[in-house]
Write an enzyme that holds these catalytic residues in place. Structure first.
Site, mmCIF file in Angstrom:
data_model
loop_
_atom_site.group_PDB
_atom_site.id
_atom_site.type_symbol
_atom_site.label_atom_id
_atom_site.label_comp_id
_atom_site.label_asym_id
_atom_site.label_seq_id
_atom_site.Cartn_x
_atom_site.Cartn_y
_atom_site.Cartn_z
ATOM 1 N N ASP A 62 50.355 -10.493 26.498
ATOM 2 C CA ASP A 62 50.429 -11.767 27.196
ATOM 3 C C ASP A 62 49.147 -12.544 26.870
ATOM 4 O OD1 ASP A 62 51.819 -12.632 30.469
ATOM 5 O OD2 ASP A 62 51.095 -13.880 28.818
HETATM 6 C C1 GLC Z 1 51.675 -16.988 30.287
HETATM 7 C C2 GLC Z 1 52.712 -16.090 30.918
HETATM 8 C C3 GLC Z 1 53.752 -15.627 29.955
HETATM 9 C C4 GLC Z 1 53.962 -16.687 28.894
HETATM 10 C C5 GLC Z 1 52.692 -16.752 28.066
HETATM 11 C C6 GLC Z 1 52.778 -17.840 26.985
HETATM 12 O O1 GLC Z 1 50.425 -16.747 30.867
HETATM 13 O O2 GLC Z 1 52.265 -14.948 31.641
HETATM 14 O O3 GLC Z 1 54.935 -15.389 30.722
HETATM 15 O O4 GLC Z 1 55.055 -16.357 28.093
HETATM 16 O O5 GLC Z 1 51.550 -16.973 28.868
HETATM 17 O O6 GLC Z 1 52.834 -19.092 27.568
#
Ligand code: GLC
Length: 722
Positions: A256
């Site tokens: 993430d």
């Molecule tokens: C965010 C979220 C994740 C998302 C990623 C890209 O912090 O936790 O669900 O897909 O970053 O935006």
């Protein structure tokens, strides 16, 4: 790996390998140089709604990657297409309320068409974190509290995004997230620690991810949370052992956003070098935005702390997914300007999804559907909320595309039958100046429709709430409208279950719409006017009070279970404590509405269960049927749910577990036999030795319309299976 991937790996320099496992955010001059040098494998958010230059940027950056870098490896472009790109579907929690896999798959396929046309190859969805705490803002993105619902609907979204061939020009790669246990954040505070015993992890939190990988999900995203003290983006048990070895997952794992670097903040890694080692060793293949791997893997290789095999595995997995997406043969597949975003066809898909997601919780005296005559007062801060109706995680939806409740009701009733007065500017407003007009509208009207709840911004990532009441002065607005004596229909838009005990007591009808998306207005009017009947069911328990949380149907019985039927305690008013049972003294132990609950415009009666056999071996299936009758005057759809309980086992088992459901539509007066065949092998659990077992003994079975009711039977499993 394919021959192409093996051949590429053999040619790649170390720098190019480290580039492949790096994902950067956005298209800028610096990233253009990195792409040209072969030092970027993926870009997320390559464009944004403001510019709208998706296709141009996708093509430009892909051309640089393919034509100007040494090996011409195409980029994979990712974006959060969570519930639609430009045509916004109901939030996933709302889609889950449909209990309709085909509908959910169709919605994801529509989202894929719009995303692919914008040059996007990959969405960071479905989110299949089992969520049992409505204080957690991201419950909005989940399919609720039940592992089977998250599994089946998550797999349906994967099929919708990827189709039979993810290389097709209108399909994109899916990403099951956030692996794993993220929804169990303590106190419902986002990013908070999670403590989940491995047996619970394997019985509740992992199954939805396994279902998504079995549906062919090409990627999985590791999460932010630490799980039993080990951050999930450095967790070898969940990533390398369970996901990659036990399940044989052959796609790739992306972290993430900066979750690799955050292992330093967790206090699990001393620095970026340790974070890189932990992530690569555990099984993270691509690092989103932070650059620990790119910066430190070379030194780790030289020190023998990670192996070239581990790096090549990560790179190979990424190249394989790019190959399965057809990016080597057609780097800009699907990207074209021709597709009409938010087309009429897509609007109809969103309207059907919104209709199916609404849950009718109360309909006293059959107030709904509204009559063909009479005037309607439309009140409330969310009746004309073009942006808030869309819900959280809307990156490219446009409020100007939204058809609000006001617009749809105006279209249906005509100006002379509609009195509109919002009463409050937003769901958080405390300025009551608008109350008088709202009261006047209600006094003139035959019925008042009050659209209220929480703004989109109050739900979603990092937007967790310690109070689940209606925000702002909405309760005052409800009281003012109720005081007019005009019958009240409350329509709630929210990204979570709210505490509606007061509203429920004074509204004759209560319709839960979640955040219903672009076409939420027409969908709600279809239901309010009876053009269609509500068929949604709760994918989460609705609490009476925030103090009850966590509150979910698949709980344990304890040694002193709550009194049956509750004690009618007025919430917040402690009674003299009675007895010694597991419940609060100021609210009874039940939810306001149970998981699976929902009404429609007809009534159903369940006949007695008929078990093919009440004695079953481990290789058998539980074959059961019952007669369902529509005893009302309208066609209706019932979500017939099958629950079991393992009465005695080597670990205590939940008082109910959903094991199957069917959506059954019956004409008025019609009946049908509804049959289920549930393999005994699916009735088991992970025991203290982490073996999946179905232990012998008696089981309860219920078939009904929610987790608190149903016709009951008993069967026995006669032999253990190991
Ligand atoms: C965010 C979220 C994740 C998302 C990623 C890209 O912090 O936790 O669900 O897909 O970053 O935006």
């Amino acid at each position: 790996m394919s021959e192409r991937v093996d051949a590429l790996l053999a040619k790649m320099t170390l720098a190019e390998k480290l580039g492949q496992i790096q994902q950067v955010n956005g298209c800028c001059a610096e990233h253009e140089s990195l792409v040209r040098a072969g030092l970027v494998g993926s870009i997320l958010n390559h464009a944004d709604a403001a510019q709208g230059d998706y296709v141009e940027k996708a093509k430009r950056f892909q051309r640089i990657a393919v034509e100007e870098s040494r090996l011409g490896i195409p980029l994979i472009l990712g974006r959060d297409v969570i519930h639609g790109l430009r045509t916004i579907l109901p939030i996933p929690l709302g889609q889950a309320a449909s209990f309709d896999e085909a509908l959910v798959e169709a919605g994801a396929a529509m989202a894929a068409r719009e995303a692919a046309a914008c040059g996007i190859h990959w969405t960071f969805a479905p989110m299949v974190d089992v969520a049992r705490d409505p204080r957690w803002g991201r419950i909005a993105e989940s399919c609720g509290e039940d592992p089977l619902v998250n599994a089946r609907l998550g797999a349906a979204m994967v099929r919708g995004f990827q189709g039979a061939d993810p290389a097709a020009p209108d399909r994109i790669a899916a990403c099951a997230k956030h692996y794993v246990g993220y929804g169990a954040a303590e106190s419902g505070r986002d990013y908070n620690s999670t403590w989940i015993p491995e047996s619970l992890l394997r019985d509740v939190y992992l199954p939805p991810f396994r279902a998504c990988t079995e549906a062919g999900a090409l990627t999985v995203m590791s999460a932010f949370n630490d799980l039993n003290g080990v951050p999930t983006s450095g967790n070898a048990l969940t990533l390398r052992r369970i996901l990659k070895t036990e399940w044989g997952f052959d796609g790739f794992v992306v972290s993430d956003w900066a979750s690799v670097a955050e292992m330093i903040v967790h206090g699990y890694c001393a620095d970026g070098r340790e974070a890189a080692r932990a992530a690569l060793t555990a099984g993270v293949d691509m690092e989103m935005v932070s650059t620990c791997l790119a910066e430190h893997v070379e030194a780790l290789l030289e020190a023998g702390e990670v192996s070239l095999t581990q790096l090549d595995e990560a790179v190979g997995r990424i190249l394989s997914v790019k190959e399965r997406l057809g990016l080597f043969d057609n780097p800009c597949q699907g990207a074209d300007e021709k597709l009409v975003l938010c087309s009429d066809e897509h609007r109809q898909t969103a309207r059907a999804a919104a209709r199916a997601s609404c849950v009718l919780l109360k309909n006293e005296g059959g107030l709904l559907p509204l009559g063909a005559a009479g005037t309607v007062a439309l009140v409330g801060p969310l009746a004309e909320a073009s942006w808030d109706q869309l819900g959280c995680w809307v990156m490219d939806g446009k409020p100007e595309d939204t058809v609000t409740v006001r617009a749809a009701l105006q279209e249906a009733l005509g100006a002379d039958r509609l009195r509109y007065a919002p009463g409050l500017e937003t769901s958080r407003s405390t300025d009551k100046d608008g109350f008088a007009a709202a009261v006047a509208a209600a006094e003139e009207a035959d019925v008042a429709v009050l659209v209220l709840g929480e703004e989109a911004l109050l739900s979603g990532e990092a937007h967790c709430r310690a109070f689940l009441d209606l925000p702002g002065a909405q309760r005052g607005l409800v009281e003012a409208v109720v005081a007019t004596g005009t019958p009240l229909v409350a329509v709630v838009m929210a990204g979570r279950p709210l505490v509606l005990t007061d509203l429920e007591s004074c509204a004759q009808a209560l319709l839960y719409a979640w955040h219903p998306g672009t076409m939420g207005g027409p969908a709600l009017v279809d239901l309010l006017l009876g053009r269609a009947a509500p068929a949604g069911r709760l994918p989460v328990s609705m609490p009476q009070a925030v103090g009850q949380i966590p509150l979910y149907y698949a709980c344990k019985n304890t040694g002193r279970p709550p009194r049956e039927g509750g004690r009618g305690v007025p919430p917040g008013t402690p009674l003299d404590p009675e007895g010694f049972t597991s419940q609060h003294i100021d609210v009874d132990a039940r939810p306001l509405y149970p998981f699976g609950f929902g009404l429609t415009y007809t009534t159903f009666v369940y006949g007695e269960l008929e078990l093919e056999s009440a004695v079953l071996g481990p290789a058998d299936s539980l074959e059961v049927c019952m007669r369902l009758s529509n005893t009302g005057a309208r066609e209706g759809t019932e979500v017939v749910q099958l629950y079991i309980r393992d009465r005695v086992a080597s670990l205590t088992r939940p008082v109910r577990e959903l094991k199957d459901w069917q959506r059954v539509t019956l004409a008025p007066g019609a009946s049908a036999t509804v049959s289920f065949a549930v393999p005994v092998a699916t009735l088991g659990f992970h025991n203290a030795s982490m073996e999946y077992v179905v232990e012998p003994g008696e089981f309860d079975i219920w078939i009904g319309g929610d987790a608190a009711s149903g016709v009951h039977g008993v069967f026995e499993v006669v032999a253990a299976s190991r």
